[in-house]
Design an enzyme around this catalytic site. Structure first.
Site, PDB file in Angstrom:
ATOM      1  N   GLU A 193      -6.848   5.057 -14.410  1.00 12.69           N
ATOM      2  CA  GLU A 193      -7.464   4.209 -15.126  1.00 12.69           C
ATOM      3  C   GLU A 193      -7.675   4.635 -16.145  1.00 12.69           C
ATOM      4  O   GLU A 193      -8.801   5.667 -16.058  1.00 12.69           O
ATOM      5  CB  GLU A 193      -8.312   4.069 -13.732  1.00 12.69           C
ATOM      6  CG  GLU A 193      -8.199   2.770 -12.880  1.00 12.69           C
ATOM      7  CD  GLU A 193      -7.448   1.607 -12.878  1.00 12.69           C
ATOM      8  OE1 GLU A 193      -7.935   1.157 -14.207  1.00 12.69           O
ATOM      9  OE2 GLU A 193      -7.332   0.931 -11.902  1.00 12.69           O
ATOM     10  N   HIS A 206      -3.390   1.827 -16.167  1.00 13.19           N
ATOM     11  CA  HIS A 206      -4.463   0.888 -15.766  1.00 13.19           C
ATOM     12  C   HIS A 206      -5.168   0.900 -16.619  1.00 13.19           C
ATOM     13  O   HIS A 206      -5.944   2.539 -16.633  1.00 13.19           O
ATOM     14  CB  HIS A 206      -4.601   0.921 -14.743  1.00 13.19           C
ATOM     15  CG  HIS A 206      -3.531   0.376 -13.637  1.00 13.19           C
ATOM     16  ND1 HIS A 206      -3.195  -1.416 -13.008  1.00 13.19           N
ATOM     17  CD2 HIS A 206      -2.764   0.803 -12.896  1.00 13.19           C
ATOM     18  CE1 HIS A 206      -2.722  -1.028 -12.124  1.00 13.19           C
ATOM     19  NE2 HIS A 206      -1.712  -0.016 -11.990  1.00 13.19           N
ATOM     20  N   HIS A 238      -0.559  -4.633 -14.421  1.00 13.96           N
ATOM     21  CA  HIS A 238       0.002  -6.512 -14.991  1.00 13.96           C
ATOM     22  C   HIS A 238       1.148  -7.349 -15.552  1.00 13.96           C
ATOM     23  O   HIS A 238       1.324  -6.051 -15.816  1.00 13.96           O
ATOM     24  CB  HIS A 238      -1.815  -6.502 -14.696  1.00 13.96           C
ATOM     25  CG  HIS A 238      -2.520  -5.918 -13.566  1.00 13.96           C
ATOM     26  ND1 HIS A 238      -2.961  -6.359 -12.870  1.00 13.96           N
ATOM     27  CD2 HIS A 238      -3.416  -4.667 -14.462  1.00 13.96           C
ATOM     28  CE1 HIS A 238      -3.656  -5.287 -12.470  1.00 13.96           C
ATOM     29  NE2 HIS A 238      -4.332  -4.558 -13.486  1.00 13.96           N
ATOM     30  N   GLU A 284      -6.057  -6.191 -20.489  1.00 16.82           N
ATOM     31  CA  GLU A 284      -6.116  -5.276 -19.871  1.00 16.82           C
ATOM     32  C   GLU A 284      -4.584  -5.030 -19.655  1.00 16.82           C
ATOM     33  O   GLU A 284      -3.850  -4.147 -19.899  1.00 16.82           O
ATOM     34  CB  GLU A 284      -6.484  -4.808 -18.169  1.00 16.82           C
ATOM     35  CG  GLU A 284      -5.963  -3.369 -18.004  1.00 16.82           C
ATOM     36  CD  GLU A 284      -6.095  -3.159 -16.078  1.00 16.82           C
ATOM     37  OE1 GLU A 284      -5.160  -2.821 -15.478  1.00 16.82           O
ATOM     38  OE2 GLU A 284      -6.618  -4.514 -15.607  1.00 16.82           O
TER      39      GLU A 284
END
Length: 332
Positions: free
Chosen positions: A296, A214, A122, A159
């Site tokens: 993650e 992530h 992101h 995040e």
């Protein structure tokens, strides 16, 4: 009244008598002094030349020079600086100053000659550019949005901030092992890049390994990390047949080292406790031609996981765990 020892002044227009004794003695003395003068001057010059060092090797203090006699660099020198230090500050001295020390050589290690692409998931700017990131792109097997905003903790920690911080720490750890590290972005652009571009960066770098960093955003009570592996897919620009096996090995290495370094357990809500999940709907994996995984690192919506994710000390452990997994994969 004239002293008897002083010579009488010569009469105007008359010549001096060479037979007078006092003149003979005086002439001899003058000639001798004249002969000695050059030698004395030469001796004085030599004495001044060697006066800088005594027999004990200690240099005598130089006599202060007048301000007008100093060069511009010497006039501007700080009090207490030596002449050589003063000269180095003047423009004319730059031509004779020693060359700057060469930049330190890249670190040597088990990853020397290897290229790793790190993809911070992101971008904080995505929140202000939702129209741009909502554009659909082709991931080979389907079409998906260019990117997403990512999630946040309940307190608002993004995040995208987490992934960039961990990615920079990961870069430092990998470079210390000799790797060349490429980041897909450093929040130095307003939004993105799109998932298609992220994949392309790794492909064009011919990366030996690619890791996309992530954090998850599922409901509270779901805890732990998991590593996402590419499924075998083929369609359009997507063909993962060659990277499925090496990507799994990369993922297994990272999962094991991440758990050991951070103390975090594999996710309790997917992956059957292995910390490994296979997916075919992520463009960053489908479009990659190089071994690639997503990690993650935890669930930002769970208070206990969030406490870890917001800790700089824990993020350093996370980066080190990922780095150790990459070293294990590439360095043997």
């Amino acid at each position: 009244m004239r002293n008897d020892d002083s010579p009488p002044p010569p009469e105007s227009g008359s010549s001096v008598n060479p037979d007078r004794p006092w003149f003979t003695r005086r002439s001899t003395l003058v000639v001798g002094v004249a002969a000695l003068a050059p030698a004395a001057l030469a001796g004085w010059v030599l004495t001044q030349a060697f006066a800088g060092s005594g027999s004990d090797g200690v240099r005598s203090a130089p006599q202060p020079a007048s301000h007008s006699a100093l060069s511009p660099g010497q006039r501007d020198a700080k009090p207490g600086s030596t002449p050589s230090e003063s000269a180095s500050t003047s423009p004319s001295a730059s031509t004779s100053s020693p060359a700057a020390a060469p930049a330190p050589a890249p670190a040597k290690g088990p990853l020397t000659g290897k290229t790793v692409v790190v993809d911070p998931g992101h971008n904080v700017g995505n929140f202000n550019h939702t129209d741009e990131i909502d554009q659909q792109v082709d991931i080979g097997t389907a079409r998906k949005e260019c990117d997403t905003t990512g999630t946040t903790t309940n307190a608002g920690y993004k995040e995208a901030d987490f992934t960039l911080d961990v990615s920079r720490r990961l870069r430092t750890a990998l470079e210390a092992q000799g790797a060349k590290v490429v980041l897909t972005h450093q929040a130095d652009r307003p939004w993105g890049p799109c998932i298609t571009e992220r994949a392309r960066i790794g492909n064009e770098a011919k990366a030996d390994a690619v890791v996309s960093v992530h954090a998850d955003g599922v409901s509270a009570g779901n805890r732990g990390f998991h590593v996402i592996l590419p499924a075998k897919v083929k369609g359009g620009a997507a063909d993962t047949a060659k990277i499925v096996a090496p990507s799994r090995e990369l993922g297994e290495r990272i999962a094991g080292n991440f758990a050991r370094t951070t103390g975090s357990a594999p996710a309790n809500y997917l992956g059957s406790g292995t910390g490994l999940v296979v997916r075919d709907d992520l463009g960053g994996l489908n479009l990659s031609t190089q071994p690639k995984v997503f990690i993650e690192c935890g669930n930002m919506r769970d208070a206990k996981d969030a406490a870890q994710l917001t800790s700089p000390e824990w993020r350093q452990k996370a980066a080190q765990g990922i780095a150790d997994g990459i070293v294990g994969f590439l360095g043997g």
